[in-house]
Design a protein around this motif. Structure first.
Motif, PDB file in Angstrom:
ATOM      1  N   GLN A   1       0.990  -1.120   0.060  1.00 34.06           N
ATOM      2  CA  GLN A   1       0.010   0.001   0.095  1.00 34.06           C
ATOM      3  C   GLN A   1       0.961   1.437   0.009  1.00 34.06           C
ATOM      4  O   GLN A   1       0.430   2.375  -0.638  1.00 34.06           O
ATOM      5  N   ALA A   2       1.858   1.144   0.876  1.00 31.64           N
ATOM      6  CA  ALA A   2       2.851   2.326   0.751  1.00 31.64           C
ATOM      7  C   ALA A   2       3.107   2.499  -0.873  1.00 31.64           C
ATOM      8  O   ALA A   2       3.522   3.988  -0.850  1.00 31.64           O
ATOM      9  N   ALA A   3       3.734   1.788  -1.357  1.00 29.89           N
ATOM     10  CA  ALA A   3       4.242   1.714  -2.675  1.00 29.89           C
ATOM     11  C   ALA A   3       3.399   2.196  -3.582  1.00 29.89           C
ATOM     12  O   ALA A   3       3.344   2.916  -4.479  1.00 29.89           O
ATOM     13  N   TYR A   4       2.101   1.675  -3.330  1.00 26.39           N
ATOM     14  CA  TYR A   4       1.044   2.188  -4.304  1.00 26.39           C
ATOM     15  C   TYR A   4       0.696   3.643  -4.235  1.00 26.39           C
ATOM     16  O   TYR A   4       0.443   4.260  -5.128  1.00 26.39           O
ATOM     17  N   ASP A   5       0.668   3.933  -2.757  1.00 19.17           N
ATOM     18  CA  ASP A   5       0.409   5.375  -2.730  1.00 19.17           C
ATOM     19  C   ASP A   5       1.638   6.269  -3.377  1.00 19.17           C
ATOM     20  O   ASP A   5       1.229   7.536  -3.835  1.00 19.17           O
ATOM     21  N   VAL A   6       2.629   6.007  -3.136  1.00 13.94           N
ATOM     22  CA  VAL A   6       3.957   6.786  -3.911  1.00 13.94           C
ATOM     23  C   VAL A   6       3.733   6.721  -5.353  1.00 13.94           C
ATOM     24  O   VAL A   6       3.636   7.756  -6.250  1.00 13.94           O
ATOM     25  N   HIS A   7       3.383   5.576  -5.945  1.00 11.30           N
ATOM     26  CA  HIS A   7       2.821   5.378  -7.390  1.00 11.30           C
ATOM     27  C   HIS A   7       1.967   6.284  -7.856  1.00 11.30           C
ATOM     28  O   HIS A   7       2.076   6.731  -8.820  1.00 11.30           O
ATOM     29  N   ARG A   8       1.235   6.397  -7.011  1.00 17.21           N
ATOM     30  CA  ARG A   8      -0.274   7.471  -7.225  1.00 17.21           C
ATOM     31  C   ARG A   8      -0.144   8.602  -6.968  1.00 17.21           C
ATOM     32  O   ARG A   8      -0.827   9.562  -7.134  1.00 17.21           O
ATOM     33  N   ASN A   9       1.095   9.105  -6.404  1.00 22.68           N
ATOM     34  CA  ASN A   9       1.288  10.474  -5.837  1.00 22.68           C
ATOM     35  C   ASN A   9       0.363  10.901  -4.961  1.00 22.68           C
ATOM     36  O   ASN A   9      -0.019  11.909  -4.634  1.00 22.68           O
ATOM     37  N   ALA A  10      -0.072   9.847  -4.095  1.00 25.27           N
ATOM     38  CA  ALA A  10      -1.189   9.969  -2.994  1.00 25.27           C
ATOM     39  C   ALA A  10      -0.415  10.438  -1.678  1.00 25.27           C
ATOM     40  O   ALA A  10      -0.922  10.006  -0.567  1.00 25.27           O
ATOM     41  N   HIS A  11       0.665  10.772  -1.765  1.00 20.30           N
ATOM     42  CA  HIS A  11       1.652  11.246  -0.591  1.00 20.30           C
ATOM     43  C   HIS A  11       2.288  12.530  -0.533  1.00 20.30           C
ATOM     44  O   HIS A  11       2.404  13.264  -1.460  1.00 20.30           O
TER      45      HIS A  11
END
Length: 443
Positions: free
Chosen positions: A397-407
């Motif tokens: 989930q952490a990598a997914y959030d970075v991938h989607r620029n949701a951080h």
């Protein structure tokens, strides 16, 4: 691993050298037999939650000049995202090539890849020839792995023909309970930071330092106008701090009012919010819009009182590169790395050649640059930009959030540390900088 973790948490660091090293440990991996799982999907639809796995792996043999580190916390970088979605290439090609270098590097050529290019932890064992570090030392690691058997690497280790990024182009990375590093990757853990805070600056702070501050990069000086793309993100948030510390004038490009608020809280006064300005540098997939470059240039001059950027701090790549070359002043520098929106850049060369501008490629940092960048963190002159911390089991989930620029800023991962807030040694220094340390938290 429980004994080692308990010794760290119980402040029995002197005992760690006498504890047994487990034969296996938990690690975040991608698997070679899954490297085709996203074929045919657009980049945005490739999901790290499906490819990143937490599993038990054997402990690697410790070689000369190496150290085994118990990882208390780590962090997610964009190279973890690239690894997890097998773009632009599968990292198993890197591991195969590294495995052919020597008998010792064969350890890295495995059907699984332990990922991660940041860590904060405690040295458990050192190999022959390691004198500076010992079991029980609290450390962070930078991600430059070099062999240094070629003369080309002895002026700038980033030019070593065998230069690699640990945890991306090598195995046994930092998103794991144990990590194998070269001893010349180790640096002192900043004593006023928690484990998760200390783990977060390594890759991005060092990268920004070389790219902006070092003579190998843009060599920023006092008074320089620096256009910083993604100024509240992983790289940009450190570039903004470094520009301000060095007496430069950052022009911070961000994507939302919340991000604009963050960079202003860091001390930046000149901010461009793309969600308000609505720049569209591409008319379609093949055609850029020079009128939008000009509109951006006019906005920058409006903010600066008429000055164009001396330096453009570039890392988005394809989406912004044409605009970056255009807006740099005559004789200015575009310094570039990463290319998170695409690696194939196009720009109008007339604005480069006729105005004597330079494009400088910059990749991570050598040991001295990484050490100097870490020293700024140790002294409370540069602060972590950690916004959120995940459990190791939630790293997908952490990598997914970075991938989607949701951080915002940097995303941390707890490994052996059972909770946030542990590992602080210098409470007085922390108290002086608590507001800055917490600036990105829970954004």
């Amino acid at each position: 691993m429980d004994e080692i973790r308990d010794a760290v948490l119980g402040d029995h660091l002197d005992a760690i050298g006498g504890l047994p090293v487990p034969g296996s440990y938990r690690a975040v991996v991608v698997r070679e037999d899954e490297q085709g799982m996203f074929e045919g999907l657009p980049t945005r639809d490739k999901d790290p939650r499906k490819s990143l796995h937490v599993q038990e792996v054997p402990t690697p043999e410790l070689g000369p000049g190496e150290a085994l580190v118990a990882v208390m916390a780590s962090a997610v970088n964009y190279n973890t995202v690239w690894t997890s979605i097998f773009e632009p290439v599968s990292t198993f090609g890197f591991l195969r090539r590294y495995g052919r270098v020597s008998d010792l590097t064969k350890r890295h050529d495995l059907p699984y890849h332990v990922v991660g290019s940041d860590l904060a932890g405690v040295v458990v064992r050192v190999g022959p020839g390691v004198n500076r570090w010992k079991p029980g030392d609290e450390v962070v690691a930078h991600c430059l792995s070099v062999e240094l058997e070629d003369p080309a690497g002895h002026d700038d280790t980033m030019l070593d023909p065998q230069q690699r990024i640990w945890g991306f182009e090598t195995n046994f990375g930092g998103l794991a309970e144990l990590s194998l590093v070269k001893s010349n990757q180790l640096m002192p853990k900043p004593a006023h930071l928690t484990w998760e805070e200390a783990a977060s600056p390594g890759l991005v702070n060092s990268t920004a330092y070389r790219q902006l501050v070092s003579r190998n990069g843009a060599d920023v000086k006092q008074g320089d106008v620096v256009l910083i793309w993604g100024a509240s993100g992983g790289l940009g948030s450190y570039a903004t701090q470094l520009a301000l510390n060095g007496g430069a004038i950052p022009v911070c490009v961000v994507g939302s009012p919340e991000k604009a608020e963050i960079v202003r809280s860091m001390g930046a006064e000149l901010v461009i919010d793309r969600s308000v300005e609505q720049y569209a540098f591409w008319k379609d997939e093949e055609t850029q819009d020079p009128d939008e470059w000009k509109r951006l240039g006019a906005r920058i001059r409006e903010l600066t009182g008429g000055d164009d950027p001396d330096i453009v701090f570039e890392h988005p790549g394809r989406e912004t590169f044409g605009a970056s070359v255009y807006v740099a002043r005559k004789g200015g520098t575009v310094v570039t790395c990463a290319s998170t929106t695409g690696f194939l850049h196009s720009y109008d060369n007339r604005y480069l050649w006729m105005n004597l501008k330079r494009i400088v490629g910059s990749h991570f940092a050598n040991y001295r640059e990484a050490w100097e960048a870490n020293r700024l963190v140790q002294r409370g002159l540069v602060h972590p930009t950690l916004s959120r911390t995940y459990a190791m089991d939630d790293v997908g989930q952490a990598a997914y959030d970075v991938h989607r620029n949701a951080h915002q800023g940097k995303v941390g991962v707890l490994v052996l540390a059972p909770e946030e807030g542990l590992g602080v040694r210098d409470t007085a220094l922390r108290a002086r900088h608590q507001t800055a340390i917490d600036r990105f938290r829970d954004r």
